[in-house]
Motif scaffolding. Structure first.
Motif, PDB file in Angstrom:
ATOM      1  N   ILE A 218     158.115  10.925 -33.267  1.00 49.57           N
ATOM      2  CA  ILE A 218     157.421  10.653 -31.246  1.00 49.57           C
ATOM      3  C   ILE A 218     156.980  11.253 -30.889  1.00 49.57           C
ATOM      4  CG2 ILE A 218     158.563  11.538 -29.371  1.00 49.57           C
ATOM      5  CD1 ILE A 218     161.055   9.550 -30.770  1.00 49.57           C
ATOM      6  N   ARG A 219     155.746  11.092 -29.902  1.00 53.89           N
ATOM      7  CA  ARG A 219     154.828  11.378 -29.957  1.00 53.89           C
ATOM      8  C   ARG A 219     154.731  11.363 -28.345  1.00 53.89           C
ATOM      9  NH1 ARG A 219     150.115   7.976 -31.167  1.00 53.89           N
ATOM     10  NH2 ARG A 219     150.571   6.868 -30.002  1.00 53.89           N
ATOM     11  N   LEU A 220     154.570  12.794 -27.603  1.00 58.61           N
ATOM     12  CA  LEU A 220     154.444  12.918 -26.408  1.00 58.61           C
ATOM     13  C   LEU A 220     153.203  13.469 -25.349  1.00 58.61           C
ATOM     14  CD1 LEU A 220     155.948  13.180 -23.453  1.00 58.61           C
ATOM     15  CD2 LEU A 220     156.418  15.709 -24.050  1.00 58.61           C
ATOM     16  N   THR A 221     152.986  12.936 -24.744  1.00 58.68           N
ATOM     17  CA  THR A 221     151.362  13.038 -23.903  1.00 58.68           C
ATOM     18  C   THR A 221     151.622  13.212 -22.205  1.00 58.68           C
ATOM     19  OG1 THR A 221     150.764  11.524 -25.678  1.00 58.68           O
ATOM     20  CG2 THR A 221     149.004  12.869 -23.574  1.00 58.68           C
ATOM     21  N   LEU A 222     151.389  15.043 -21.949  1.00 63.36           N
ATOM     22  CA  LEU A 222     151.770  15.024 -20.839  1.00 63.36           C
ATOM     23  C   LEU A 222     150.027  15.555 -20.000  1.00 63.36           C
ATOM     24  CD1 LEU A 222     154.526  17.587 -20.789  1.00 63.36           C
ATOM     25  CD2 LEU A 222     154.548  14.810 -20.610  1.00 63.36           C
ATOM     26  N   PRO A 223     150.398  15.432 -18.611  1.00 65.39           N
ATOM     27  CA  PRO A 223     148.699  15.623 -18.211  1.00 65.39           C
ATOM     28  C   PRO A 223     148.701  17.192 -17.970  1.00 65.39           C
ATOM     29  CG  PRO A 223     150.272  14.121 -16.627  1.00 65.39           C
ATOM     30  CD  PRO A 223     150.500  13.981 -18.019  1.00 65.39           C
ATOM     31  N   SER A 224     147.409  17.647 -17.379  1.00 63.47           N
ATOM     32  CA  SER A 224     148.263  18.558 -17.005  1.00 63.47           C
ATOM     33  C   SER A 224     149.296  18.735 -15.581  1.00 63.47           C
ATOM     34  CB  SER A 224     146.629  19.759 -16.523  1.00 63.47           C
ATOM     35  OG  SER A 224     146.106  18.904 -15.622  1.00 63.47           O
TER      36      SER A 224
END
Length: 351
Positions: A218-224
């Protein structure tokens, strides 16, 4: 509209505004009246039936429609007419006025939408019954084996595990059926809508799925900065979880499932996207066209357990939130599902 009959102008307007097609047949069995709704509903021009014998009108109708039921018994009753070259369905009812120069009054009602709903309900019930029968039959059969035979502990445990798995699958299917029924019957009345942070929801989902399939998958990428949305967080979480389940199920166990936030529509369409991408088996154009149909499953994946209801539930939830779903996929090239949700706008701040 036929104007051969002397009808007051205000009555003519009322009849023309009527949603039913109306045709009258006089005592000489001649069609002497039809309103404009008749043409709208049946697609047949008034001029082709007006001032013609009743049987000629029926010949004209039967050029374009087939009849459900027995025509000999329709007088004073109801017939269903199905268009030969389209999906149109028309309900025809007949009244026989007493003490009148009019012999018959025919009413034509467009019931295409109603007929389609009935068809879908019938197909849904058939499919649900079929899907429920399989695990029930297995549970019944294996439990009967245990009752009527003696097995050693290893064989008994194997049978019990099969029963347990089938009961688990049956419980999952029942819950999904209840979810669909609840959403449709309540029409969103049990949704608890509030201003929510998508980031917090996705962090919770990441933690849960890392526990299920391992952190490496699982790879989660969240913007600021992520705009907030007005949603039922539990229902949206359920929708995302269903998509995650498919992404993990239909991709290799050593592949990565990524979760990203799409912000490209924030300014233009006031929406943010939750994108879930996998490098799995992917779908054909034909698969995608059936993806949201209840109980539908691709023949390529019949060997993988599933109910065929997960994406139907996703669609119901997202559409209630006035969102949309985008699917990008190709066979053996993975799949990206993006759930677009409206951005929360504080109307008080706009004053």
């Amino acid at each position: 509209m036929n104007t051969d009959k002397k009808i007051p102008a205000d009555v003519t307007q009322i009849i023309d505004a009527c949603p039913f097609g109306i045709v009258t047949v006089n005592s000489a069995s001649i069609v002497d009246y039809a309103n404009t709704a008749f043409t709208k509903i049946t697609g047949i021009e008034i001029e082709s039936i007006l001032n013609t014998p009743n049987h000629v009108m029926w010949k004209t109708l039967l050029k374009y429609y087939s009849v459900d039921g027995n025509m000999k018994t329709y007088i004073g009753g109801v017939l269903t007419l199905r268009a030969n070259n389209s999906l149109n369905v028309v309900r025809l009812s007949c009244q026989l006025p007493k003490q009148s120069n009019t012999k018959q009054i025919l009413y034509f009602q467009d019931i295409t939408a109603e007929s389609e709903v009935d068809r879908m309900k019938s197909e849904f019930l058939y499919s649900a019954t079929h899907e429920l029968r399989n695990p029930i039959a297995i549970i019944f059969g294996f439990s009967e084996l245990l009752i009527n035979n003696e097995f050693d502990r290893t064989a008994s445990l194997d049978i019990i595990e099969t029963i347990h798995q089938q009961a688990k699958d049956l419980n999952h299917l029942t819950n999904e059926l209840l979810d669909i029924a609840r959403i449709e019957s309540r029409k969103g009345k049990d949704f608890a809508i509030s201003e929510e942070s998508v980031g917090k929801i996705l962090l919770t989902i990441e933690k849960e799925w890392c526990g299920r399939v391992g952190k490496e998958r699982i790879r989660l990428t969240l913007p600021s900065q992520i705009p907030k949305v007005l949603i039922d967080k539990d229902k949206i979480k359920q929708a995302i979880t269903n998509v995650m389940s498919n992404a993990c199920k239909y991709s290799p166990e050593d592949s990565v499932v990524s979760i990203d936030i799409a912000l490209d529509k924030v300014m233009s369409d006031s929406m943010i996207g939750i994108s879930i991408h996998d490098d799995g088996f992917g779908m054909s154009t034909e698969d995608i066209s059936h993806l949201f149909e209840r109980f539908w499953r691709s023949d390529r994946f019949r060997h993988i357990p599933g109910t065929g209801l997960g994406m139907s539930i996703v669609k119901e939830i997202v559409e209630y939130h006035q969102g949309v779903i985008d699917i990008a996929s190709a066979v053996n090239q993975g799949t990206t599902v993006t759930i677009w949700l409206p951005v929360y706008i504080d109307l008080a701040s706009l004053e």
